[in-house]
Design an enzyme around this catalytic site. Sequence first.
Site, PDB file in Angstrom:
ATOM      1  N   CYS A   2       0.838  -1.388  -0.162  1.00 36.55           N
ATOM      2  CA  CYS A   2       0.021   0.086  -0.023  1.00 36.55           C
ATOM      3  C   CYS A   2       0.853   1.172   0.009  1.00 36.55           C
ATOM      4  O   CYS A   2       2.002   1.228   0.434  1.00 36.55           O
ATOM      5  CB  CYS A   2      -0.818   0.069   1.238  1.00 36.55           C
ATOM      6  SG  CYS A   2      -2.096  -1.371   1.251  1.00 36.55           S
ATOM      7  N   ARG A  27       6.026  -0.591  -3.767  1.00 34.85           N
ATOM      8  CA  ARG A  27       5.337  -1.450  -2.801  1.00 34.85           C
ATOM      9  C   ARG A  27       4.281  -2.491  -2.966  1.00 34.85           C
ATOM     10  O   ARG A  27       4.200  -3.166  -2.228  1.00 34.85           O
ATOM     11  CB  ARG A  27       4.774  -0.192  -2.041  1.00 34.85           C
ATOM     12  CG  ARG A  27       5.717   0.972  -1.325  1.00 34.85           C
ATOM     13  CD  ARG A  27       4.966   1.990  -0.708  1.00 34.85           C
ATOM     14  NE  ARG A  27       4.137   1.775   0.257  1.00 34.85           N
ATOM     15  CZ  ARG A  27       4.982   1.589   1.551  1.00 34.85           C
ATOM     16  NH1 ARG A  27       6.020   2.356   1.654  1.00 34.85           N
ATOM     17  NH2 ARG A  27       4.309   1.504   2.732  1.00 34.85           N
ATOM     18  N   TRP A  75      -2.974  -2.977  -1.452  1.00 33.25           N
ATOM     19  CA  TRP A  75      -2.578  -4.179  -1.471  1.00 33.25           C
ATOM     20  C   TRP A  75      -3.757  -5.056  -0.560  1.00 33.25           C
ATOM     21  O   TRP A  75      -3.772  -4.697   0.493  1.00 33.25           O
ATOM     22  CB  TRP A  75      -1.418  -4.762  -0.897  1.00 33.25           C
ATOM     23  CG  TRP A  75      -0.997  -6.170  -1.263  1.00 33.25           C
ATOM     24  CD1 TRP A  75      -1.332  -7.165  -0.405  1.00 33.25           C
ATOM     25  CD2 TRP A  75      -0.036  -6.609  -2.251  1.00 33.25           C
ATOM     26  NE1 TRP A  75      -1.061  -8.295  -0.994  1.00 33.25           N
ATOM     27  CE2 TRP A  75       0.016  -8.058  -1.992  1.00 33.25           C
ATOM     28  CE3 TRP A  75       0.627  -6.220  -3.224  1.00 33.25           C
ATOM     29  CZ2 TRP A  75       0.646  -8.955  -2.784  1.00 33.25           C
ATOM     30  CZ3 TRP A  75       1.330  -7.012  -4.131  1.00 33.25           C
ATOM     31  CH2 TRP A  75       1.279  -8.449  -3.708  1.00 33.25           C
ATOM     32  N   ASN A 101      -3.176   2.887   5.502  1.00 34.10           N
ATOM     33  CA  ASN A 101      -2.231   1.874   5.255  1.00 34.10           C
ATOM     34  C   ASN A 101      -2.115   1.026   6.757  1.00 34.10           C
ATOM     35  O   ASN A 101      -2.487   1.843   7.659  1.00 34.10           O
ATOM     36  CB  ASN A 101      -0.916   2.352   5.021  1.00 34.10           C
ATOM     37  CG  ASN A 101      -0.750   2.726   3.515  1.00 34.10           C
ATOM     38  OD1 ASN A 101      -1.636   2.620   2.894  1.00 34.10           O
ATOM     39  ND2 ASN A 101       0.571   3.385   3.407  1.00 34.10           N
ATOM     40  N   GLY A 102      -1.905   0.039   6.781  1.00 33.11           N
ATOM     41  CA  GLY A 102      -2.010  -0.931   7.893  1.00 33.11           C
ATOM     42  C   GLY A 102      -2.947  -1.901   8.199  1.00 33.11           C
ATOM     43  O   GLY A 102      -3.853  -2.158   7.070  1.00 33.11           O
ATOM     44  N   GLU A 484      17.728 -20.495  10.886  1.00 32.38           N
ATOM     45  CA  GLU A 484      18.014 -19.204  10.108  1.00 32.38           C
ATOM     46  C   GLU A 484      17.419 -18.114  10.986  1.00 32.38           C
ATOM     47  O   GLU A 484      17.636 -16.886  10.976  1.00 32.38           O
ATOM     48  CB  GLU A 484      17.414 -19.298   8.837  1.00 32.38           C
ATOM     49  CG  GLU A 484      17.405 -18.087   7.930  1.00 32.38           C
ATOM     50  CD  GLU A 484      18.748 -17.629   7.629  1.00 32.38           C
ATOM     51  OE1 GLU A 484      18.904 -16.300   7.385  1.00 32.38           O
ATOM     52  OE2 GLU A 484      19.913 -18.171   7.874  1.00 32.38           O
ATOM     53  N   LYS A 488      18.690 -14.719  12.077  1.00 30.79           N
ATOM     54  CA  LYS A 488      18.347 -13.324  11.769  1.00 30.79           C
ATOM     55  C   LYS A 488      18.021 -12.467  13.147  1.00 30.79           C
ATOM     56  O   LYS A 488      18.271 -11.265  13.108  1.00 30.79           O
ATOM     57  CB  LYS A 488      17.249 -13.432  11.228  1.00 30.79           C
ATOM     58  CG  LYS A 488      17.326 -13.899   9.710  1.00 30.79           C
ATOM     59  CD  LYS A 488      18.047 -12.506   8.773  1.00 30.79           C
ATOM     60  CE  LYS A 488      18.849 -13.175   7.696  1.00 30.79           C
ATOM     61  NZ  LYS A 488      20.110 -14.052   8.135  1.00 30.79           N
ATOM     62  N   GLU A 491      21.385 -11.517  15.116  1.00 29.37           N
ATOM     63  CA  GLU A 491      22.509 -10.485  14.332  1.00 29.37           C
ATOM     64  C   GLU A 491      22.213  -9.212  14.367  1.00 29.37           C
ATOM     65  O   GLU A 491      22.996  -8.496  14.220  1.00 29.37           O
ATOM     66  CB  GLU A 491      22.931 -11.312  13.013  1.00 29.37           C
ATOM     67  CG  GLU A 491      22.002 -11.299  11.877  1.00 29.37           C
ATOM     68  CD  GLU A 491      22.430 -11.901  10.513  1.00 29.37           C
ATOM     69  OE1 GLU A 491      23.788 -12.065  10.460  1.00 29.37           O
ATOM     70  OE2 GLU A 491      21.701 -12.475   9.812  1.00 29.37           O
ATOM     71  N   HIS A 507      16.987 -32.878  26.845  1.00 40.47           N
ATOM     72  CA  HIS A 507      18.195 -33.302  27.053  1.00 40.47           C
ATOM     73  C   HIS A 507      18.928 -32.248  27.735  1.00 40.47           C
ATOM     74  O   HIS A 507      20.119 -31.930  27.202  1.00 40.47           O
ATOM     75  CB  HIS A 507      18.777 -34.097  25.789  1.00 40.47           C
ATOM     76  CG  HIS A 507      18.259 -35.098  25.479  1.00 40.47           C
ATOM     77  ND1 HIS A 507      18.662 -36.237  26.096  1.00 40.47           N
ATOM     78  CD2 HIS A 507      17.069 -35.321  24.600  1.00 40.47           C
ATOM     79  CE1 HIS A 507      17.794 -37.393  25.613  1.00 40.47           C
ATOM     80  NE2 HIS A 507      17.002 -36.747  24.481  1.00 40.47           N
ATOM     81  N   LYS A 606      29.581  -7.949   5.533  1.00 40.04           N
ATOM     82  CA  LYS A 606      28.585  -8.503   4.500  1.00 40.04           C
ATOM     83  C   LYS A 606      29.302  -9.914   4.008  1.00 40.04           C
ATOM     84  O   LYS A 606      28.695 -10.721   4.135  1.00 40.04           O
ATOM     85  CB  LYS A 606      28.249  -7.558   3.576  1.00 40.04           C
ATOM     86  CG  LYS A 606      27.599  -8.075   2.298  1.00 40.04           C
ATOM     87  CD  LYS A 606      26.073  -8.721   2.888  1.00 40.04           C
ATOM     88  CE  LYS A 606      25.226  -9.401   1.864  1.00 40.04           C
ATOM     89  NZ  LYS A 606      24.001  -9.760   2.460  1.00 40.04           N
TER      90      LYS A 606
END
Length: 611
Positions: A2, A27, A75, A101-102, A484, A488, A491, A507, A606
């Site tokens: 949106c 967007r 959207w 929006n939202g 993963e 994320k 980090e 355990h 990176k």
Amino acid sequence: MCGIVGFTGLKDAAPILLDGLHKLEYRGYDSAGIAVRDGDKTRIVKAKGKLQELIEKTDSGKAVPGKCGIGHTRWATHGEPSETNAHPHCSDDGTVTGVHNGIIENYRELKEKLLKRGYEFHTQTDTEVAVKLVDYYYKKTGGDVVDTIHKTMLHIRGSYALCLMFKDMPGEIWAARKDSPMIIGITENDSYIASDVPAILKYTRNVYYIDNMEFARITPGNVVFYNIDSEEVTKECVTIDWDAEAAEKGGYEHFMMKEIHEQPRAVRDTLSSMIKERRIDLSQAGLTEEQIRDISQIYIVACGSAWHVGMCAQYVIEDLAGIPVRVELASEFRYRSLLLDPKGLVIIISQSGETADSREAMNIAKQMGIRTLGIVNVVGSSIARDADSVIYTLAGPEISVATTKAYSAQLIVSYAIAIEFARVRGKIDDARYAYLLSELDSIPDKIEKILSDKERIQWFANKFSAAKDIFFIGRGIDYAICLEGSLKMKEISYIHSEAYAAGELKHGTISLIEKDILVIGALTQPALYEKTVSNLVEVKSRGAYLMGLTTYGHYEIEDTVDFTIYVPKIDEHFAASLAVVPLQLMGYYVSVAKGLDVDKPRNLAKSVTVE
């Protein structure tokens, strides 16, 4: 998704609104509309589909005169994509017109209250509810707009950026914000509103940032800000002086969010490079069918997120192609006494193609006479040049340190390898092959669907931005997904997070569970679903706060967990491509809530080009 634009001043509004919406097309949207004030009249024009439909419908804005207006690209979240559901919306008598929006989480509750007070609803959207709630308070307060917006903001739960026009106040636009971005640009005689800088950069570089839980009255060349207590607040005007790097963000606040949204494109492009005429083409890998049939063992060597791709690929390749797979950390692989099968294949995964440990691991394999295959994103990089063969991911430049789109592109390559190896080795028939390819084709659209509902994830992330510890648990591919997701989180947010195979809880790990500690459970694998639910029950009984990540249809999970994120259904082998996206967003929003540098987390680079 949106996008919002607004203008009030001495110029014709419609062409400016359409130009701003064009700048916000990146967007994503399924419909668009504008509302323009001309004297005491407000004209609303909406169109489903591409913005060009709206441009033609308004004769590039010439058919909609007026100096004040608002516009929106939508959207769909609540209600199907349609001209009716497109914004702007207005109250029953036209007193209030607005765009939004939202996601308004309590819109059903608010709608019921408004229905009892005689309001009618003509769309399926939560935005119409917001506009009519504003109308209700406007009439109740006798036309006091400040008190109206104050009361509206107190009663709405969720995220929103609202732009409103009132019939009784020509030339004015009122804006309110909670969690969804909005900026206001000013010149001597004109004022501009937008979701992102690109929409107004053509007209002014002098902007104000409306902060969370604030609202504003915008008139030609002027803006007054209010806090949630209806008190006027003073703000400094900021001059936008973007360098080339900032401009590349495409209006996103951070490269990471831009790159999260580029994942559908990265996946499509990578798939297109590997699938020709409904067949997977591994000719760029330099492997003949005879060589594929002769491979006895696969060794996947990588670091960080690329290693997590390998963990996922291990499950997929072994299950589909029936080839034993070992996943090795490059930093460990290069210093071990290796017992590699001469008929094995070493796959090195690296976004940059320059990762020091991965390069050295590849060189050791080559010295031992083992065939090497690089999966890299950078053409001409060291691994791409030196591996016996290479498959390129087409993710494009990735700027943010925390990888997102490169990870997704690497997953797609690993899936293609698994499927083609399975076909060549006679593990799947043509029907199964065609089905798996169709499932691959569906991934980009399904990622886009997940991204369209990211506001719920933002709300949840804000709730836990002060967490000290977060645990991720899952089994099989879900365990790889959790690895993963945990990376994320840690980090970029600096929150201690760990991923565990759910069956390992008893355990040792379960001793770390305390009251209200967040445990995120991934449950995308049908055969392992009930077992992981049992593990979630175990930690819940010890006071944990639970988030479940599963596919649509498993609504019974809500009886166990406190918050659920759903992803579209897909063949279980490819679930990581969808389930990782909410976890990327979780890490991102937690980091933003903490005010951290998302794209450049401390102590990280990176590309790790030194040991």
